[in-house]
Enzyme design. Structure first.
Site, mmCIF file in Angstrom:
data_model
loop_
_atom_site.group_PDB
_atom_site.id
_atom_site.type_symbol
_atom_site.label_atom_id
_atom_site.label_comp_id
_atom_site.label_asym_id
_atom_site.label_seq_id
_atom_site.Cartn_x
_atom_site.Cartn_y
_atom_site.Cartn_z
ATOM 1 N N GLY A 332 0.943 0.818 -0.222
ATOM 2 C CA GLY A 332 0.058 1.969 -0.400
ATOM 3 C C GLY A 332 -1.325 1.557 -0.868
ATOM 4 O O GLY A 332 -1.885 0.544 -0.425
ATOM 5 N N SER A 333 -1.883 2.317 -1.794
ATOM 6 C CA SER A 333 -3.290 2.141 -2.185
ATOM 7 C C SER A 333 -3.576 0.821 -2.894
ATOM 8 O O SER A 333 -4.733 0.405 -2.980
ATOM 9 C CB SER A 333 -3.726 3.309 -3.078
ATOM 10 O OG SER A 333 -3.708 4.514 -2.339
ATOM 11 N N THR A 334 -2.559 0.155 -3.440
ATOM 12 C CA THR A 334 -2.812 -1.139 -4.081
ATOM 13 C C THR A 334 -3.226 -2.192 -3.056
ATOM 14 O O THR A 334 -3.694 -3.271 -3.429
ATOM 15 C CB THR A 334 -1.556 -1.623 -4.834
ATOM 16 O OG1 THR A 334 -0.430 -1.598 -3.945
ATOM 17 C CG2 THR A 334 -1.281 -0.750 -6.044
ATOM 18 N N SER A 388 -9.602 6.485 -4.404
ATOM 19 C CA SER A 388 -8.478 6.107 -3.546
ATOM 20 C C SER A 388 -8.461 6.947 -2.271
ATOM 21 O O SER A 388 -7.433 7.505 -1.867
ATOM 22 C CB SER A 388 -7.152 6.268 -4.299
ATOM 23 O OG SER A 388 -6.133 5.531 -3.648
#
Length: 613
Positions: A332-334, A388
């Protein structure tokens, strides 16, 4: 007697009853002189001794040749076999018990070692008193066994029933003093883990056959096993060992220990913070990883739930694996900071590039939204990470050609293993180039960390490249072999690969700092310290394709200190329960507590920046 008769007797023989030596012809046939018998010649007299001499000489020569052949057979042909037989008769092979190497942390704390244990066996067929009486006597010493439980065990079979495997010295002494027939105490060496559950996901365990079955105990089996010595010593005819023939330095053992990069002080702090958050959100599982990005050494690696390696047989088998290296998930966003680094390297964006975020974008008929379902307008690259924004990430990565983007993802080695020294590691998953470049939706989902999978340790490795100037280092736990004084005698070599420039990596870390100061990572702020971070809240893929409803995995990755990046801290919480479950609310608070412990124990000085004054 008449005269004529006397005369005839006289002339034929001196004795009337004895025959003449040589037969003579009768007087009537011849009257001539007597002839002597023929004598043996001198040639015949000398031939006979010579034949005898030759015969004796031949026998002697034949015997010597036979002895020579036999000697050759014994000394040359059969020598190895005869020597082997002689050694087996004259020597004894001693195989002393060789314990596995101890495992210690970076501070010298013992994590695993061998110790003497007492095992209690019973042989009911040999009891001289009733089973009930034996059970009562033993239960008074074995506090965790009632007489009824012992009697039930006694009835399993007639002999060789194990009752207790880890008796203390005091318990063994008391049982021995009972002098009970059919009760046997055996001494054996077993692996002991004094830290119990604190490092079990790293250390693993050793089974009853002394074979490593998980963790370092399994992956570093050869390193942990000392050389098995065979001591051949002379013995007398009575079988007694002759001391003069014992090898030199017999009692001098190899005392090298396996030292890990792990710091138990930080490990305890990380586990406590993780457990607290797991209980708060009733989560399925969680993990904390701390890596020194300069060389890939892991300072802490915590997984919950875990098991007690001293009683591994009581635990569920799925707990034996370290899921941070064996299980894939969509980051995901990481993953967004890594995409930003790829775009910067390709030159399609600059740090001050502005991208419009309308709140949604349609790709191949699919509508993509931000998590907040709202747009952020005109934002720069740092603000994309702060908010994000999925939509802005899609627009940014579209600037790369599909083939170019795919090749740059390949340079991150997503589908390769990190090479960590733990068993069971799997490589990440990236779709084939044909599939990835065929549809625009593949590029779109990859831009915000979906459609590709990796392990938590792989994500830590990739963020380590952002922290150390663009180098892909090998995460590892084994520092090397050290002696009792802490001197390093051997250390492993690890591969290092440059995957981006130091200028690009530093730019991304500084952008990640704004996530902590102004964005979703505020929960990880620590006064006086510059910390870069990125939160992530990703959907979990289902077994049949698509995503599971209301099931997510939350995470947070931090890099510190920003002015001199070194440490990477990652926290992951799988399937937290509740409405307010995001990377910012679930994972980031854990990172803050862990970073505080890291700062204190490693003596990290504060960052004197105007924004913190």
């Amino acid at each position: 007697m008449s005269r004529s008769n006397f005369k005839r007797f006289s002339s034929g023989s001196k004795h009337p009853d004895r025959k003449s030596r040589f037969p003579q012809k009768s007087d009537s046939s011849s009257r001539g002189p007597r002839r002597s018998p023929p004598a043996l010649s001198s040639k015949k007299r000398t031939t006979l001794p010579q034949l005898r001499l030759l015969l004796v000489w031949g026998v002697l020569i034949g015997a010597m040749i036979g002895l020579g052949v036999k000697l050759y057979q014994l000394q040359i042909v059969q020598a190895p076999e005869l020597q082997k037989k002689a050694r087996s008769q004259q020597t004894v092979n001693l195989r002393p018990y060789i314990p596995r190497r101890s495992i210690i942390d970076s501070q010298g704390n013992v994590l695993a070692t061998d110790r003497l244990v007492h095992i209690l066996y019973v042989h009911p067929v040999q009891f001289k008193i009733t089973k009930k009486e034996v059970a009562i006597k033993l239960s008074s010493i074995l506090k965790d066994k009632t007489p009824q439980q012992l009697i039930k065990q006694f009835e399993q079979r007639d002999t060789g029933i194990p009752i207790a495997r880890d008796l203390t010295e005091g318990q063994a002494t008391r049982i021995d003093k009972l002098r009970l027939d059919g009760v046997e105490l055996n001494e054996s060496y077993a692996r002991f883990y004094p830290q119990e559950k604190m490092v079990s996901e790293i250390i693993g365990y050793v089974d009853s056959d002394r074979n490593g079955q998980a963790g370092i105990e399994r992956s570093q089996e050869k390193l942990l096993e000392r050389d098995l010595l065979s001591l051949y010593v002379r013995r007398t005819a009575l079988g007694e060992i002759v001391p003069a023939f014992l090898p030199k330095n017999l009692l001098k053992s190899n005392d090298l220990r396996v030292q890990l990069t792990l710091d138990m002080r930080i490990q305890r702090a990380a586990r406590a913070a993780l457990r607290q958050q797991l209980d708060k959100f009733n989560a399925k599982r969680g993990a904390v990883i701390i890596m020194d990005s300069t060389d890939g050494s892991l300072i802490s690696l915590v997984c919950e739930p875990t098991f007690d390696p001293n009683q591994y047989y009581k635990s569920r088998i799925e707990l034996f694996k370290n899921w941070t290296v064996t299980d894939l998930y969509e980051p995901g966003s990481t993953f967004k900071p890594l995409n930003v680094a790829l775009a910067l390297t390709a030159g399609v964006i600059q740090a001050n590039t502005i991208i419009h975020d309308s709140g949604s974008v349609q790709v191949d008929g699919w509508n993509i939204y931000n998590a907040t379902k709202t747009g952020h307008g005109e934002i720069n690259i740092a603000e994309i990470l702060q908010t994000s924004s999925n939509v802005a990430m899609v627009h940014m990565m579209r600037r790369l050609g599909r083939n170019d983007y795919y090749q740059r993802l390949q340079q991150l080695q997503i589908n390769r293993k990190t090479g960590i020294d733990l068993p069971g590691e799997v490589g990440g998953y990236l779709k084939s180039e044909e599939i990835f470049t065929k549809r625009g939706i593949e590029v779109a989902t990859a831009s915000f960390g979906q459609g590709l999978s990796l392990t938590p340790i792989k994500l830590v490795q990739l963020h380590g490249a952002l922290a150390n100037g663009g180098k892909l280092v090998t995460p590892h736990l084994v520092r090397g072999l050290v002696d009792v004084d802490g001197h390093l005698h051997w250390k492993p070599k690890h591969k290092v690969t440059q995957i981006m420039s130091s200028n690009v990596s530093q730019q991304v870390v500084e952008m990640m700092e704004t996530v902590v100061t102004d964005g979703s990572g505020k929960a990880s702020q620590i006064l006086g310290y510059r910390i870069g971070g990125k939160t992530g809240t990703a959907q979990k893929a289902g077994p049949g394709g698509g995503y599971l409803p209301n099931v997510k995995i939350t995470s947070f990755v931090a890099i510190l200190p920003v002015d001199n990046p070194r440490y990477v801290v990652m926290t992951v919480i799988d399937e937290p329960k509740g409405s307010n479950t995001y990377g910012s609310t679930v994972a980031a608070p854990i990172a803050k507590k862990v970073i505080e412990a890291l700062i204190s124990l490693k003596g990290i000085p504060p960052s004197y920046s105007s924004q913190y004054n």
